[in-house]
Motif scaffolding. Structure first.
Motif, PDB file in Angstrom:
ATOM      1  N   TYR A 276      26.310  63.254  71.987  1.00  0.00           N
ATOM      2  CA  TYR A 276      27.389  62.818  70.812  1.00  0.00           C
ATOM      3  C   TYR A 276      28.512  62.621  71.094  1.00  0.00           C
ATOM      4  O   TYR A 276      29.190  61.718  70.942  1.00  0.00           O
ATOM      5  CB  TYR A 276      26.809  63.736  69.698  1.00  0.00           C
ATOM      6  CG  TYR A 276      27.285  63.100  68.286  1.00  0.00           C
ATOM      7  CD1 TYR A 276      26.901  62.130  67.635  1.00  0.00           C
ATOM      8  CD2 TYR A 276      28.252  63.939  67.702  1.00  0.00           C
ATOM      9  CE1 TYR A 276      27.294  61.587  66.604  1.00  0.00           C
ATOM     10  CE2 TYR A 276      28.835  63.417  66.408  1.00  0.00           C
ATOM     11  CZ  TYR A 276      28.053  62.285  65.812  1.00  0.00           C
ATOM     12  OH  TYR A 276      28.621  62.060  64.562  1.00  0.00           O
ATOM     13  N   GLN A 277      29.043  63.689  71.733  1.00  0.00           N
ATOM     14  CA  GLN A 277      30.448  63.986  72.266  1.00  0.00           C
ATOM     15  C   GLN A 277      30.700  62.673  73.332  1.00  0.00           C
ATOM     16  O   GLN A 277      31.879  61.976  73.213  1.00  0.00           O
ATOM     17  CB  GLN A 277      30.709  65.339  72.792  1.00  0.00           C
ATOM     18  CG  GLN A 277      32.087  65.350  73.226  1.00  0.00           C
ATOM     19  CD  GLN A 277      32.457  66.721  73.953  1.00  0.00           C
ATOM     20  OE1 GLN A 277      32.385  66.852  75.035  1.00  0.00           O
ATOM     21  NE2 GLN A 277      32.802  67.547  72.883  1.00  0.00           N
ATOM     22  N   LEU A 278      29.809  62.655  74.237  1.00  0.00           N
ATOM     23  CA  LEU A 278      30.005  61.603  75.250  1.00  0.00           C
ATOM     24  C   LEU A 278      29.913  60.398  74.864  1.00  0.00           C
ATOM     25  O   LEU A 278      30.774  59.345  75.114  1.00  0.00           O
ATOM     26  CB  LEU A 278      29.050  61.786  76.306  1.00  0.00           C
ATOM     27  CG  LEU A 278      29.068  61.026  77.553  1.00  0.00           C
ATOM     28  CD1 LEU A 278      30.567  61.166  78.320  1.00  0.00           C
ATOM     29  CD2 LEU A 278      27.920  61.376  78.528  1.00  0.00           C
ATOM     30  N   LEU A 279      29.100  59.949  73.783  1.00  0.00           N
ATOM     31  CA  LEU A 279      28.775  58.800  73.292  1.00  0.00           C
ATOM     32  C   LEU A 279      29.966  58.187  72.405  1.00  0.00           C
ATOM     33  O   LEU A 279      30.399  57.140  72.936  1.00  0.00           O
ATOM     34  CB  LEU A 279      27.629  58.506  72.356  1.00  0.00           C
ATOM     35  CG  LEU A 279      27.068  57.393  71.759  1.00  0.00           C
ATOM     36  CD1 LEU A 279      26.514  56.749  73.001  1.00  0.00           C
ATOM     37  CD2 LEU A 279      25.982  57.548  70.951  1.00  0.00           C
ATOM     38  N   PHE A 280      30.804  58.930  71.782  1.00  0.00           N
ATOM     39  CA  PHE A 280      31.843  58.583  71.043  1.00  0.00           C
ATOM     40  C   PHE A 280      33.113  58.818  71.953  1.00  0.00           C
ATOM     41  O   PHE A 280      34.262  58.007  71.569  1.00  0.00           O
ATOM     42  CB  PHE A 280      32.073  59.336  69.755  1.00  0.00           C
ATOM     43  CG  PHE A 280      31.481  59.065  68.664  1.00  0.00           C
ATOM     44  CD1 PHE A 280      32.057  58.095  67.777  1.00  0.00           C
ATOM     45  CD2 PHE A 280      30.015  59.564  68.407  1.00  0.00           C
ATOM     46  CE1 PHE A 280      31.515  57.469  66.744  1.00  0.00           C
ATOM     47  CE2 PHE A 280      29.355  58.813  67.340  1.00  0.00           C
ATOM     48  CZ  PHE A 280      30.153  58.133  66.412  1.00  0.00           C
ATOM     49  N   THR A 281      33.283  59.550  72.949  1.00  0.00           N
ATOM     50  CA  THR A 281      34.246  59.495  73.759  1.00  0.00           C
ATOM     51  C   THR A 281      34.505  58.113  74.583  1.00  0.00           C
ATOM     52  O   THR A 281      35.261  57.417  74.687  1.00  0.00           O
ATOM     53  CB  THR A 281      34.160  60.549  75.063  1.00  0.00           C
ATOM     54  OG1 THR A 281      34.215  61.845  74.252  1.00  0.00           O
ATOM     55  CG2 THR A 281      35.365  60.532  76.072  1.00  0.00           C
ATOM     56  N   ASN A 282      33.286  57.552  75.202  1.00  0.00           N
ATOM     57  CA  ASN A 282      33.103  56.441  75.976  1.00  0.00           C
ATOM     58  C   ASN A 282      33.593  55.283  74.807  1.00  0.00           C
ATOM     59  O   ASN A 282      34.074  54.379  75.050  1.00  0.00           O
ATOM     60  CB  ASN A 282      31.793  56.084  76.457  1.00  0.00           C
ATOM     61  CG  ASN A 282      31.299  57.077  77.480  1.00  0.00           C
ATOM     62  OD1 ASN A 282      32.279  57.428  77.942  1.00  0.00           O
ATOM     63  ND2 ASN A 282      30.139  57.091  77.919  1.00  0.00           N
ATOM     64  N   PHE A 283      32.984  55.428  73.329  1.00  0.00           N
ATOM     65  CA  PHE A 283      33.137  54.539  72.369  1.00  0.00           C
ATOM     66  C   PHE A 283      34.797  54.108  72.352  1.00  0.00           C
ATOM     67  O   PHE A 283      35.245  53.204  72.336  1.00  0.00           O
ATOM     68  CB  PHE A 283      32.406  54.555  71.225  1.00  0.00           C
ATOM     69  CG  PHE A 283      32.722  53.619  70.006  1.00  0.00           C
ATOM     70  CD1 PHE A 283      31.903  52.298  70.178  1.00  0.00           C
ATOM     71  CD2 PHE A 283      33.559  53.863  69.234  1.00  0.00           C
ATOM     72  CE1 PHE A 283      32.096  51.547  69.036  1.00  0.00           C
ATOM     73  CE2 PHE A 283      33.783  52.737  68.073  1.00  0.00           C
ATOM     74  CZ  PHE A 283      32.881  51.652  68.089  1.00  0.00           C
ATOM     75  N   VAL A 284      35.482  55.160  72.196  1.00  0.00           N
ATOM     76  CA  VAL A 284      36.974  55.223  71.589  1.00  0.00           C
ATOM     77  C   VAL A 284      37.743  54.474  73.075  1.00  0.00           C
ATOM     78  O   VAL A 284      38.490  53.756  72.969  1.00  0.00           O
ATOM     79  CB  VAL A 284      37.544  56.619  71.597  1.00  0.00           C
ATOM     80  CG1 VAL A 284      39.043  56.644  71.465  1.00  0.00           C
ATOM     81  CG2 VAL A 284      36.723  57.267  70.081  1.00  0.00           C
ATOM     82  N   VAL A 285      37.146  54.966  74.386  1.00  0.00           N
ATOM     83  CA  VAL A 285      37.732  54.514  75.601  1.00  0.00           C
ATOM     84  C   VAL A 285      37.715  52.999  75.909  1.00  0.00           C
ATOM     85  O   VAL A 285      38.454  52.262  76.139  1.00  0.00           O
ATOM     86  CB  VAL A 285      37.255  55.241  76.761  1.00  0.00           C
ATOM     87  CG1 VAL A 285      37.665  54.531  77.946  1.00  0.00           C
ATOM     88  CG2 VAL A 285      37.662  56.725  76.611  1.00  0.00           C
ATOM     89  N   LEU A 286      36.245  52.470  75.349  1.00  0.00           N
ATOM     90  CA  LEU A 286      36.047  51.246  75.396  1.00  0.00           C
ATOM     91  C   LEU A 286      36.889  50.362  74.424  1.00  0.00           C
ATOM     92  O   LEU A 286      37.228  49.416  74.600  1.00  0.00           O
ATOM     93  CB  LEU A 286      34.463  50.843  75.050  1.00  0.00           C
ATOM     94  CG  LEU A 286      33.487  51.463  76.535  1.00  0.00           C
ATOM     95  CD1 LEU A 286      32.207  51.507  75.947  1.00  0.00           C
ATOM     96  CD2 LEU A 286      33.771  50.677  77.645  1.00  0.00           C
ATOM     97  N   VAL A 287      36.858  50.834  73.225  1.00  0.00           N
ATOM     98  CA  VAL A 287      37.805  50.102  72.293  1.00  0.00           C
ATOM     99  C   VAL A 287      39.199  49.940  72.819  1.00  0.00           C
ATOM    100  O   VAL A 287      39.799  49.109  72.608  1.00  0.00           O
ATOM    101  CB  VAL A 287      37.839  50.826  70.884  1.00  0.00           C
ATOM    102  CG1 VAL A 287      38.823  50.265  70.037  1.00  0.00           C
ATOM    103  CG2 VAL A 287      36.273  50.622  70.100  1.00  0.00           C
ATOM    104  N   TYR A 288      39.674  51.001  73.350  1.00  0.00           N
ATOM    105  CA  TYR A 288      40.971  51.106  73.656  1.00  0.00           C
ATOM    106  C   TYR A 288      41.158  50.004  74.772  1.00  0.00           C
ATOM    107  O   TYR A 288      42.135  49.109  75.017  1.00  0.00           O
ATOM    108  CB  TYR A 288      41.470  52.311  74.413  1.00  0.00           C
ATOM    109  CG  TYR A 288      42.793  52.489  75.276  1.00  0.00           C
ATOM    110  CD1 TYR A 288      43.968  52.327  74.799  1.00  0.00           C
ATOM    111  CD2 TYR A 288      42.566  52.586  76.577  1.00  0.00           C
ATOM    112  CE1 TYR A 288      45.054  52.335  75.724  1.00  0.00           C
ATOM    113  CE2 TYR A 288      43.649  52.490  77.591  1.00  0.00           C
ATOM    114  CZ  TYR A 288      44.722  52.335  77.051  1.00  0.00           C
ATOM    115  OH  TYR A 288      46.022  52.406  77.815  1.00  0.00           O
TER     116      TYR A 288
END
Length: 347
Positions: A276-288
């Motif tokens: 869950y943590q890695l999924l949203f870390t990647n999501f925020v980085v990709l949006v950036y």
């Protein structure tokens, strides 16, 4: 301010994304740092922390961002000294994560070492500004995390905790030494290649191999690539709204909507805390990376990110395969020993 079962998802999605777009609009240096820290804080704290814990976290942030990065800056001109320093920090991080998967200090050390090394060695950023930049980003994320618990109260109950081992195998020194050396070599290789996705790949691999439980390793190897690919697909609507030149508030709204759908997907898939943590870390980085990418090659850049994360997952899976072993049950080993000691009948 209002109670709702959806509050944990709302604060995890709305807080980091709103902070990311605000810092990006203000042209803040490295606006991705504070949202990443906020995702980590929100996923490691399922309920509102007491003030005593906030002060403890603040001291940890000051120690990591000022102390460790300052020492790393002193050793930057000595390749051997800096290498040993980073190796020692990674070893300490993996050792603490094997003791406790929710240990905040180990997670912060892993992220800070990756950011500090890539920013200074690959991007040639001045090391003098990194300690203050990391400290400011982490303190801002910590304060906004506490504020998000006040605005959206409620405990996180839908995310399963990571399984932990009850024996001493989780702190096996050989496994920790292997992970530390492998992560150091991965960082060196990424810097040597000069990939634009070095930070994303390194964070993905580090988050994968920090787990101690072989059962959790198997879950990562079986589900990580599919889950990550689907997580990237959730960012395609954000990419399209940004590519078509829609207003910033529309892009932010689409990012929040996709983030909420991603959280619901993770809950339905019964993802543990680490995924869950890695999924949203990647999501925020990709949006950036989407909102900072200007031009007609947005789709190509998104495919490059998918390939980069896929490579990271494959490398992490190979490392976990080298570490994975099936332990022999104690009862069966005792049975074989007793059979060997028992007298055999004469032919």
């Amino acid at each position: 301010m209002f109670l709702s079962p959806a509050n944990p998802i709302i604060r995890l999605v709305f807080g980091p994304l709103a902070l990311l777009f605000y810092l990006w609009h203000q042209a803040t240096p490295l606006p991705i740092l504070a949202p990443i820290f906020m995702v980590i804080f929100l996923t490691l704290m399922p309920s509102r922390p007491p003030l005593s814990m906030m002060l403890k976290l603040l001291l940890i942030v000051l120690f990591v961002s000022l102390g460790l990065v300052f020492i790393g800056g002193l050793l930057l001109d000595s390749p051997t000294g800096y290498l040993l320093f980073c190796w020692s920090l990674l070893f300490w991080s993996f050792y603490r994560s094997h003791k406790d998967a929710k240990d905040l200090l180990s997670t912060l050390m892993l992220i800070v070492v990756i950011i500090m090394t890539i920013m200074s060695k690959q991007l040639q950023a001045p090391i003098e500004v990194l300690p203050w930049l990391l400290m400011k980003s982490a303190v801002l994320a910590l304060l906004l995390t506490y504020l998000s618990f006040l605005l959206f109260p409620g405990d996180e109950q839908d995310i399963l905790p990571d399984e932990t081992q009850a024996d001493d195998s989780s702190t096996h020194m050989g496994s920790i030494l292997f992970k530390t050396t492998a992560m150091t070599l991965v960082l060196a290789a990424l810097i040597g290649i000069g990939s634009s996705q070095s930070m994303l790949i390194a964070i993905t691999i580090g988050s994968m191999i920090k787990l101690a439980d072989p059962k959790e390793h198997k879950s990562f190897k079986q589900n990580r690539l599919i889950t990550t690919a689907i997580g990237i697909l959730f960012t395609f609507p954000v990419m399209l709204t940004f590519t078509f030149g829609l207003p910033t508030w529309v892009v932010l709204g689409m990012a929040i909507f996709c983030g909420l759908q991603l959280a619901c997907f993770a809950i339905r898939r019964s993802c543990p805390l680490s995924i869950y943590q890695l999924l949203f870390t990647n999501f925020v980085v990709l949006v950036y990376q989407i909102i900072t990418h200007i031009g007609s090659d947005a789709l190509y850049a998104q495919l490059v990110r998918l390939v980069s994360i896929s490579i990271a997952v494959i490398i992490g899976g190979l490392l976990l395969n080298l570490l994975h072993h099936e332990p022999v049950p104690l009862d069966s080993s005792k049975a074989r020993t007793e059979d060997a000691k028992s007298p055999q009948p004469d032919a």
